[in-house]
Design an enzyme around this catalytic site. Structure first.
Site, mmCIF file in Angstrom:
data_model
loop_
_atom_site.group_PDB
_atom_site.id
_atom_site.type_symbol
_atom_site.label_atom_id
_atom_site.label_comp_id
_atom_site.label_asym_id
_atom_site.label_seq_id
_atom_site.Cartn_x
_atom_site.Cartn_y
_atom_site.Cartn_z
ATOM 1 N N ASN A 9 -58.825 125.398 40.633
ATOM 2 C CA ASN A 9 -58.106 124.152 40.360
ATOM 3 C C ASN A 9 -57.739 123.528 41.700
ATOM 4 O O ASN A 9 -56.800 123.963 42.355
ATOM 5 C CB ASN A 9 -56.847 124.475 39.536
ATOM 6 C CG ASN A 9 -55.957 123.266 39.348
ATOM 7 O OD1 ASN A 9 -56.368 122.125 39.595
ATOM 8 N ND2 ASN A 9 -54.726 123.502 38.907
ATOM 9 N N LYS A 11 -56.531 120.697 42.300
ATOM 10 C CA LYS A 11 -55.383 119.777 42.192
ATOM 11 C C LYS A 11 -55.692 118.454 42.900
ATOM 12 O O LYS A 11 -56.838 118.023 42.895
ATOM 13 C CB LYS A 11 -54.117 120.445 42.746
ATOM 14 C CG LYS A 11 -53.903 121.842 42.161
ATOM 15 C CD LYS A 11 -52.521 122.375 42.404
ATOM 16 C CE LYS A 11 -52.459 123.813 41.933
ATOM 17 N NZ LYS A 11 -51.129 124.345 41.881
ATOM 18 N N HIS A 95 -51.446 122.251 32.169
ATOM 19 C CA HIS A 95 -51.006 122.930 33.394
ATOM 20 C C HIS A 95 -49.505 122.692 33.575
ATOM 21 O O HIS A 95 -48.995 121.615 33.226
ATOM 22 C CB HIS A 95 -51.790 122.379 34.590
ATOM 23 C CG HIS A 95 -51.585 123.178 35.837
ATOM 24 N ND1 HIS A 95 -50.467 123.046 36.615
ATOM 25 C CD2 HIS A 95 -52.335 124.133 36.409
ATOM 26 C CE1 HIS A 95 -50.543 123.896 37.637
ATOM 27 N NE2 HIS A 95 -51.671 124.565 37.531
ATOM 28 N N GLU A 97 -47.812 121.893 36.002
ATOM 29 C CA GLU A 97 -47.479 120.689 36.782
ATOM 30 C C GLU A 97 -47.559 119.445 35.901
ATOM 31 O O GLU A 97 -46.821 118.479 36.097
ATOM 32 C CB GLU A 97 -48.406 120.585 38.005
ATOM 33 C CG GLU A 97 -48.024 121.626 39.052
ATOM 34 C CD GLU A 97 -49.153 122.060 39.959
ATOM 35 O OE1 GLU A 97 -50.203 121.409 39.994
ATOM 36 O OE2 GLU A 97 -48.971 123.095 40.642
ATOM 37 N N GLU A 167 -50.003 131.443 33.232
ATOM 38 C CA GLU A 167 -49.565 131.100 34.582
ATOM 39 C C GLU A 167 -48.040 131.034 34.615
ATOM 40 O O GLU A 167 -47.460 129.992 34.264
ATOM 41 C CB GLU A 167 -50.134 129.745 34.987
ATOM 42 C CG GLU A 167 -51.643 129.685 35.007
ATOM 43 C CD GLU A 167 -52.133 128.630 35.992
ATOM 44 O OE1 GLU A 167 -52.916 129.003 36.884
ATOM 45 O OE2 GLU A 167 -51.720 127.469 35.893
ATOM 46 N N GLY A 173 -48.205 128.573 43.300
ATOM 47 C CA GLY A 173 -48.045 127.964 44.611
ATOM 48 C C GLY A 173 -46.860 128.489 45.394
ATOM 49 O O GLY A 173 -46.463 127.891 46.394
ATOM 50 N N SER A 213 -50.636 132.294 42.422
ATOM 51 C CA SER A 213 -50.733 132.927 43.742
ATOM 52 C C SER A 213 -51.744 134.073 43.779
ATOM 53 O O SER A 213 -51.503 135.082 44.455
ATOM 54 C CB SER A 213 -49.352 133.376 44.221
ATOM 55 O OG SER A 213 -48.502 132.249 44.383
HETATM 56 C C1 PEP Z 1 -52.616 126.792 39.626
HETATM 57 O O1 PEP Z 1 -52.285 125.709 40.049
HETATM 58 O O2 PEP Z 1 -53.160 126.876 38.514
HETATM 59 C C2 PEP Z 1 -52.345 127.966 40.447
HETATM 60 C C3 PEP Z 1 -52.431 129.132 39.893
HETATM 61 O O3 PEP Z 1 -51.991 127.719 41.750
HETATM 62 P P1 PEP Z 1 -51.824 128.829 42.918
HETATM 63 O O4 PEP Z 1 -53.039 129.740 42.818
HETATM 64 O O5 PEP Z 1 -51.813 128.052 44.179
HETATM 65 O O6 PEP Z 1 -50.565 129.567 42.651
#
Ligand code: PEP
Length: 251
Positions: A9, A11, A95, A97, A167, A173, A213
């Site tokens: 992803n 973003k 997601h 976000e 998630e 992040g 992460s």
């Molecule tokens: C994500 O945005 O789906 C995600 C898991 O981000 P990160 O790997 O940066 O934590």
């Protein structure tokens, strides 16, 4: 036996030029990898370029969001047929976000999930609790509600096409990953909810990704858990070598 799936992803990162550089690196690194489904989810502006660049490879294309209607007066939105036209076979939905900054609810995610499947795209439906919810011992209730409501009304064949991404919001992040045991516990819960919504054969075949992460250094242990079928990768998917190393951890 479920085939692992790792999706990047990106973003709101990468111009077209930067996206093409990244894709070339990923193609080089993963030319021989067939054991894991690999999906790249660039920003809308780079989708056409990435689609052309991965044509003829085993790497697949996904979008990060879409509207549920096919066309109409929805300024700034992108529809399922528009994505299909560019050979987009996956779409990330719900997601955290989008839930947090754009107020997407489970009902909206459910509409989009139905629209994706109707357009022959595979939805990657994201669920996960916030830190406050985890600390208040609400993780199971929150995740169960998100799964039930986001996937409500899907037929058996549609559930099988759907990918769920667990998630935890506190791990996205932040550099703070769920431990493999914490992640496995919630993945097992999600699978049991899917079993209740359908049957054992369906819940056994739905792929559930972990996201939050994930890095090359922790991917193998996470992906080695019985109910974790790969990952949804944010930050570490922006670098070809680290993304490829994560994909190879799923082999
Ligand atoms: C994500 O945005 O789906 C995600 C898991 O981000 P990160 O790997 O940066 O934590």
């Amino acid at each position: 036996m479920r085939k692992p799936i790792v999706a990047g992803n990106w973003k709101m990162n990468k111009t077209v030029e930067e996206a093409l550089l990244l894709v070339e690196g990923i193609k080089r690194e993963l030319a021989e990898c067939r054991e894991v489904d690999v999906v790249l989810c660039p920003p809308f502006t780079a989708i056409k370029a990435v689609s052309d660049a991965i044509s003829g490879t085993h790497i697949d294309l996904g979008a990060q969001n879409m509207h549920w209607e096919s066309s109409g007066a929805f300024t700034g939105e992108i529809s399922p047929p528009m994505l299909r036209e560019l050979f987009c076979h996956y779409v990330i939905l719900g997601h955290s976000e989008r839930r947090q900054h754009f107020h997407e609810t489970d009902e909206v995610v459910n509409r989009k999930t139905h629209a994706a499947l109707a357009a022959n795209m595979r939805p990657i439906v994201c669920v996960g609790e916030t830190l406050d919810q985890r600390e208040a011992d609400q993780t199971h209730a929150v995740v169960e509600t998100q799964v039930r409501q986001s996937l409500a009304g899907l037929e058996t064949r549609q559930l099988i096409e759907t990918i769920v991404a667990y998630e935890p919001v506190w791990a996205i992040g932040t550099g703070r990953t769920a431990t493999p045991e914490q992640a496995q516990e919630v993945h097992a819960l999600i699978r049991s909810v899917l079993r209740e919504m359908s049957d054992e054969a369906v819940s056994d075949s739905v792929r559930i990704q972990y996201g939050g992460s994930v890095k090359a250094s922790n991917a193998r242990e996470l992906f080695g858990q019985p109910d974790i079928d790969g990952g949804l990768i944010g930050g570490a998917s922006l670098d070809a070598a680290s993304f490829a190393a994560i994909v190879k951890s799923g082999m």
